[in-house]
Design an enzyme around this catalytic site. Structure first.
Site, PDB file in Angstrom:
ATOM      1  CB  ALA A   1      -0.917   0.001   1.219  1.00  0.00           C
TER       2      ALA A   1
ATOM      3  N   GLY B   1       0.168  -5.764   0.094  1.00  0.00           N
ATOM      4  CA  GLY B   1      -0.522  -5.813  -1.193  1.00  0.00           C
ATOM      5  C   GLY B   1       0.358  -6.285  -2.327  1.00  0.00           C
TER       6      GLY B   1
ATOM      7  CD  GLU C   1      -3.451  -8.533   0.157  1.00  0.00           C
ATOM      8  OE1 GLU C   1      -4.404  -8.978   0.807  1.00  0.00           O
ATOM      9  OE2 GLU C   1      -3.198  -7.307   0.054  1.00  0.00           O
TER      10      GLU C   1
ATOM     11  CD  GLU D   1      -1.367  -6.970   4.569  1.00  0.00           C
ATOM     12  OE1 GLU D   1      -1.416  -6.780   3.346  1.00  0.00           O
ATOM     13  OE2 GLU D   1      -0.797  -7.967   5.081  1.00  0.00           O
TER      14      GLU D   1
END
Length: 322
Positions: A124, A169, A172, A192
Site C-alpha cells: 500500500a 498488497g 497479494e 498487515e
C-alpha cells in the site's frame, strides 16, 4: 508541447497525466470507467515515457515479446520513487491494462515484473492512505480487492517474477497470479497485522489456499517475512533461484517457465485453468462436472485435431488457438 507521459491511442489522441489520474480514481471508486473514455486496446496503443518529471511517467506498461517468445506479454511495474506501491494512478493504470488483456486471444502467458531494482511491489501507498478518510480507505481497499480478482480471472496463465520485496498488497498481487518465481534474496510477507490491519486484497483467502491454513495463519498472525528459498519450501512460490548480478534472476526463471507453457495448446491451457480454479471452489463431484464441461469445449477445436495428427505423424504440433 510540453513533455507528457501516457497512452497514445491509434487515433493520435494523448491521455495526459490528469486524464490517467481521473481514470484511476474512477477505476477505484466507480467501477465502470468506460463511461468516461472509450476502451483502451493495448493491441492498438503503446505505453511510453518521456523525459519529463518522474510524476508524469507511466507507472504500469506492457511489453509484448516477439520472435520465439511471441505470445508472452510482460506487465512492467515502474513506479520508481514509491517502490511500486499501490497508489491511485498505479492501480488505475493496472486495472485498464489487465482489462485490455482479458479478451486478447493472442496472449498466451502474462509475466508480472518490476523495473525497480530490489522490489517487486512494496504494498500500500501509506502516504496516500494517510490522507484518506475511513470511508475513502475502505472504498480504496475494495478497489484493490477487485483488481486482484481481475488479475486472478485472466484466462491465460500468469506468472509473478519476484526479484525483491513483495510485502502486503505486493504479495497479494503475486498471489493473484497462477505461478510465482522468486530470487533467493526476495522478501515476501503479509505484514498487515504489524500495521493494525489484516490482508484486505485477497491475501487472507489466497495464502491459505496456496500454502495451507496452518502455515498461512502463522505467517499472517506474526506478519513474518520469508525469503525466496523458504517461500519455495512452503509452496508459496513455484521456483526459487539464486539472485544474479543484474538482479533479474526471478524474471529470467519466469521466462523459462513461460516458454515451457508457450508451445502447449492455448485453449487447452485456458480450459485447464478454468477447471482447476472453479473446481477448487466446490465439492469434488461438482468439480468433476466442471472438468467434463471444460473437456467438452476442447473436443471440436482444431488444436485438438492438430495434437492428434502431430502425435500420429511424430512431429511437434503447431497450435493456432482455434
Amino acid at each position: 508541447m510540453s513533455a507528457v507521459c501516457g497512452l497514445v491511442l491509434s487515433t493520435g489522441r494523448i491521455l495526459t497525466q490528469s486524464s490517467v489520474e481521473l481514470m484511476a480514481a474512477r477505476g477505484v471508486f466507480v467501477r465502470p470507467i468506460k463511461r468516461l473514455l472509450p476502451r483502451v486496446s493495448f493491441t492498438q496503443t503503446r505505453s511510453w515515457c518521456s523525459d519529463g518529471p518522474v510524476a508524469d511517467r507511466a507507472e504500469v506498461r506492457l511489453s509484448r515479446l516477439d520472435g520465439e517468445d511471441d505470445g508472452i506479454v510482460e506487465v512492467l511495474m515502474c513506479r520508481e520513487r514509491a517502490r511500486n506501491s499501490l497508489g491511485h494512478v498505479f492501480v488505475g493504470q493496472m486495472r485498464e491494462l489487465v482489462s485490455s488483456l482479458h479478451h486478447d486471444t493472442a496472449v498466451r502467458v502474462v509475466v508480472f515484473k518490476s523495473l525497480i531494482p530490489g522490489v517487486f511491489c512494496a504494498g500500500a501507498d501509506l502516504k496516500e492512505r494517510a490522507q484518506m478518510s475511513n470511508p475513502e480507505a475502505e472504498l480504496f481497499v475494495q478497489g484493490l480487492r477487485s483488481l486482484m480478482n481481475d488479475i486472478a480471472a485472466l484466462p491465460m496463465p500468469t506468472i509473478a517474477a519476484v526479484d525483491g520485496f513483495a510485502l502486503g498488497g505486493g504479495l497479494e498481487l503475486a498471489l493473484a497470479c497462477d505461478l510465482r518465481t522468486a530470487a533467493h534474496s526476495a522478501q515476501m510477507g503479509l505484514i498487515e497485522t504489524t500495521r493494525g490491519l489484516l490482508p484486505g486484497a485477497g491475501g487472507s483467502q489466497r495464502l491459505p489456499r496456496t500454502v495451507g491454513f496452518a502455515i498461512a495463519k502463522e505467517l499472517i498472525f506474526t506478519g513474518r517475512r520469508v525469503g525466496g528459498e523458504q517461500a519455495a519450501e512452503l509452496g508459496l512460490v513455484n521456483r526459487s533461484v539464486p539472485q544474479n548480478q543484474t538482479g533479474d534472476a526471478a524474471h529470467k526463471e519466469a521466462l523459462c517457465l513461460a516458454r515451457e507453457i508457450l508451445p502447449q495448446a492455448p485453449i487447452a491451457v485456458r480450459m485447464a485453468k478454468v477447471a482447476m480454479n472453479r473446481g477448487a471452489e466446490v465439492d469434488i463431484s461438482s468439480g468433476m462436472a466442471i472438468e467434463g464441461m471444460c473437456y467438452a469445449r476442447l473436443i471440436p477445436t482444431r488444436d485438438r485435431q492438430e495434437g492428434m495428427a502431430a502425435f500420429i505423424e511424430k512431429r511437434p504440433p503447431r497450435y493456432i488457438g482455434e
